[in-house]
Design a protein around this motif. Structure first.
Motif, PDB file in Angstrom:
ATOM      1  N   GLY A 287       0.637  -4.036  -9.383  1.00  0.00           N
ATOM      2  CA  GLY A 287       0.107  -3.193 -10.580  1.00  0.00           C
ATOM      3  C   GLY A 287      -1.618  -3.721  -9.890  1.00  0.00           C
ATOM      4  N   VAL A 288      -1.961  -4.585  -9.104  1.00  0.00           N
ATOM      5  CA  VAL A 288      -3.675  -3.902  -8.502  1.00  0.00           C
ATOM      6  C   VAL A 288      -3.322  -3.371  -7.388  1.00  0.00           C
ATOM      7  N   ALA A 289      -2.161  -3.280  -7.100  1.00  0.00           N
ATOM      8  CA  ALA A 289      -2.615  -1.894  -4.789  1.00  0.00           C
ATOM      9  C   ALA A 289      -2.535  -0.667  -6.066  1.00  0.00           C
ATOM     10  N   GLY A 290      -1.818  -0.421  -7.056  1.00  0.00           N
ATOM     11  CA  GLY A 290      -2.134   0.885  -7.779  1.00  0.00           C
ATOM     12  C   GLY A 290      -3.069   1.288  -8.706  1.00  0.00           C
ATOM     13  N   MET A 291      -3.698   0.432  -8.919  1.00  0.00           N
ATOM     14  CA  MET A 291      -5.199   0.386  -9.612  1.00  0.00           C
ATOM     15  C   MET A 291      -6.041   0.817  -7.728  1.00  0.00           C
ATOM     16  N   ALA A 292      -6.147   0.033  -7.281  1.00  0.00           N
ATOM     17  CA  ALA A 292      -6.402   0.539  -6.372  1.00  0.00           C
ATOM     18  C   ALA A 292      -6.561   2.001  -5.610  1.00  0.00           C
ATOM     19  N   VAL A 293      -5.283   2.274  -5.439  1.00  0.00           N
ATOM     20  CA  VAL A 293      -5.010   3.433  -5.128  1.00  0.00           C
ATOM     21  C   VAL A 293      -5.733   4.549  -6.343  1.00  0.00           C
TER      22      VAL A 293
ATOM     23  N   ILE B 210      -5.851  -9.303  -3.017  1.00  0.00           N
ATOM     24  CA  ILE B 210      -5.331  -8.068  -2.952  1.00  0.00           C
ATOM     25  C   ILE B 210      -5.835  -6.921  -2.534  1.00  0.00           C
ATOM     26  N   LEU B 211      -6.988  -6.562  -3.107  1.00  0.00           N
ATOM     27  CA  LEU B 211      -7.917  -5.570  -2.522  1.00  0.00           C
ATOM     28  C   LEU B 211      -7.644  -5.989  -1.358  1.00  0.00           C
ATOM     29  N   ASN B 212      -8.278  -7.208  -0.911  1.00  0.00           N
ATOM     30  CA  ASN B 212      -8.348  -7.319   0.709  1.00  0.00           C
ATOM     31  C   ASN B 212      -7.610  -6.708   1.490  1.00  0.00           C
ATOM     32  N   PHE B 213      -6.726  -7.089   0.908  1.00  0.00           N
ATOM     33  CA  PHE B 213      -5.376  -7.441   1.908  1.00  0.00           C
ATOM     34  C   PHE B 213      -5.198  -5.413   2.169  1.00  0.00           C
ATOM     35  N   LEU B 214      -5.260  -5.145   0.994  1.00  0.00           N
ATOM     36  CA  LEU B 214      -4.924  -2.878   1.419  1.00  0.00           C
ATOM     37  C   LEU B 214      -6.010  -2.643   2.180  1.00  0.00           C
TER      38      LEU B 214
ATOM     39  N   LEU C  42       0.505  -1.219   0.646  1.00  0.00           N
ATOM     40  CA  LEU C  42      -0.301  -0.133   0.251  1.00  0.00           C
ATOM     41  C   LEU C  42       0.858   1.964  -0.297  1.00  0.00           C
ATOM     42  N   GLY C  43       1.749   1.625   0.940  1.00  0.00           N
ATOM     43  CA  GLY C  43       3.330   2.780   0.711  1.00  0.00           C
ATOM     44  C   GLY C  43       3.182   3.025  -0.465  1.00  0.00           C
ATOM     45  N   ILE C  44       4.172   1.740  -1.060  1.00  0.00           N
ATOM     46  CA  ILE C  44       3.979   1.990  -2.477  1.00  0.00           C
ATOM     47  C   ILE C  44       2.990   2.250  -3.050  1.00  0.00           C
ATOM     48  N   ALA C  45       2.408   1.633  -3.533  1.00  0.00           N
ATOM     49  CA  ALA C  45       0.875   1.897  -4.074  1.00  0.00           C
ATOM     50  C   ALA C  45       1.096   3.428  -4.216  1.00  0.00           C
ATOM     51  N   CYS C  46       1.086   4.293  -2.887  1.00  0.00           N
ATOM     52  CA  CYS C  46       0.102   4.779  -2.570  1.00  0.00           C
ATOM     53  C   CYS C  46       1.712   6.239  -2.986  1.00  0.00           C
ATOM     54  N   HIS C  47       2.791   6.352  -2.544  1.00  0.00           N
ATOM     55  CA  HIS C  47       4.091   7.089  -2.931  1.00  0.00           C
ATOM     56  C   HIS C  47       3.879   7.567  -4.419  1.00  0.00           C
ATOM     57  N   GLY C  48       3.982   5.570  -5.173  1.00  0.00           N
ATOM     58  CA  GLY C  48       3.843   5.875  -6.944  1.00  0.00           C
ATOM     59  C   GLY C  48       2.566   7.089  -6.851  1.00  0.00           C
ATOM     60  N   HIS C  49       1.373   7.774  -6.402  1.00  0.00           N
ATOM     61  CA  HIS C  49       0.137   8.496  -6.391  1.00  0.00           C
ATOM     62  C   HIS C  49       1.089   9.734  -6.006  1.00  0.00           C
ATOM     63  N   GLY C  50       1.556   9.867  -4.826  1.00  0.00           N
ATOM     64  CA  GLY C  50       2.205  11.185  -4.137  1.00  0.00           C
ATOM     65  C   GLY C  50       0.810  10.832  -3.422  1.00  0.00           C
TER      66      GLY C  50
END
Ligand code: PYL
Length: 280
Positions: free
Chosen positions: A264-270, A77-81, A32-40
């Motif tokens: 990739g799925v984490a990035g989509m979720a964010v 993956i979504l549930n994990f997030l 989650l942290g990396i996906a959020c960081h990817g989106h700032g």
């Protein structure tokens, strides 16, 4: 886009906590942290948004059909997030119909060409290729200790490579492009030139001799040959199949990040929820 097979997916759901830990070890942040960081955006604020967001993952039978465990793995993956996700009991259009009737907030679904996420609250659409490129670029930046003024090699000039290059350039990264098809690198070079510093490498040997920060977005095994690996390299490899061999991954150990679906799925979720989250 390379189509996954069920063997690629096996073990992802059960392995999420361990994978998250490996990411923390390599980058200082989890999925989650990396996906959020990817989106700032801030992961604290994102966690709150996710807790009240419901998703149906809709299996798609079109084309080559359902990949066993694909939808279940995406939901895991979504549930994990922290998102409330489940696999729709209906496929295809009936699945979309059911999601709308049940009032869920979002849908994720993939055919053989596109894997998309739809936010039904605000009509936002996110694509897996773009999100994968973005989030792996963010992970590579974290492994590098920063992006600004660093030199990055992007191997593979398709949509994943393009999104990765854009994310790296958005923080001042300098990009060298390589693609086995010179026309593909030239096309991407043309699109990126107005954005920042970007050049093209003539060969993979030359490119790898001059770079230690590598984003491998090529969909080809051995795109990064073992003989060219160096102990100082850090590689983020979203390509399927991985361009680095198992031996190469073993050699680079914590200096390589590769997965087939998780980031990739984490990035989509964010990406689906970003409008309502606060900035980093
Ligand atoms: C989304 C992945 C990432 C890499 N390759 C992409 C892929 O395998 N795409 C095809 C997905 C098909 C899913 C199938 C199902 O089970 O619903 N239609």
């Amino acid at each position: 886009m390379t189509r996954l097979v069920s063997g690629d997916i096996k073990g992802i759901s059960a392995g999420l906590p361990a994978y998250d830990q490996r990411l923390v070890f390599r980058t200082g942040m989890g999925l989650l942290g990396i996906a959020c960081h990817g989106h700032g955006v801030s992961d604290v604020s994102m966690r709150e948004q996710m807790a009240s967001f419901t998703v149906h993952v809709v299996p798609v039978t079109a084309g080559q059909g359902i990949i066993s465990q694909f939808s279940a793995t995406v939901a895991a993956i979504l549930n994990f997030l922290g998102i409330q996700a489940r696999v729709s009991p209906q496929t295809d259009n009936a699945g979309i119909d059911l999601a709308c009737k049940e009032g869920v907030d979002g849908i994720l679904m993939a055919d053989d060409h596109q894997f998309v996420g739809l936010n039904l609250r605000n009509r936002k659409v996110v694509g897996n290729s773009e999100e994968t490129g973005r989030v792996f670029a963010a992970a590579l930046g974290l492994m590098a200790g920063g992006i600004s003024a660093e030199e990055f090699l992007v191997v593979g000039c398709g949509p994943v490579g393009e999104a990765a290059a854009k994310r790296l350039m958005s923080e001042g990264g300098r990009i060298t492009l390589f693609d086995i098809d010179p026309a593909a690198s030239e096309r991407l070079h043309k699109r990126l030139s107005p954005v920042g510093q970007v050049c093209i490498a003539g060969s993979i040997d030359e490119a790898l001799a001059h770079h230690s920060l590598i984003l491998d977005a090529s969909p080809a095994a051995n795109a990064i040959p073992d003989r060219l690996l160096d102990a100082n390299m850090r590689i983020a490899a979203p390509g399927v199949p991985s361009g680095i061999s198992d031996m190469g991954i073993e050699y680079l150990q914590e200096r390589v990040i590769h997965d087939k679906l998780e980031l990739g799925v984490a990035g989509m979720a964010v990406g689906l929820l970003i409008e309502s989250a606060s900035r980093e």
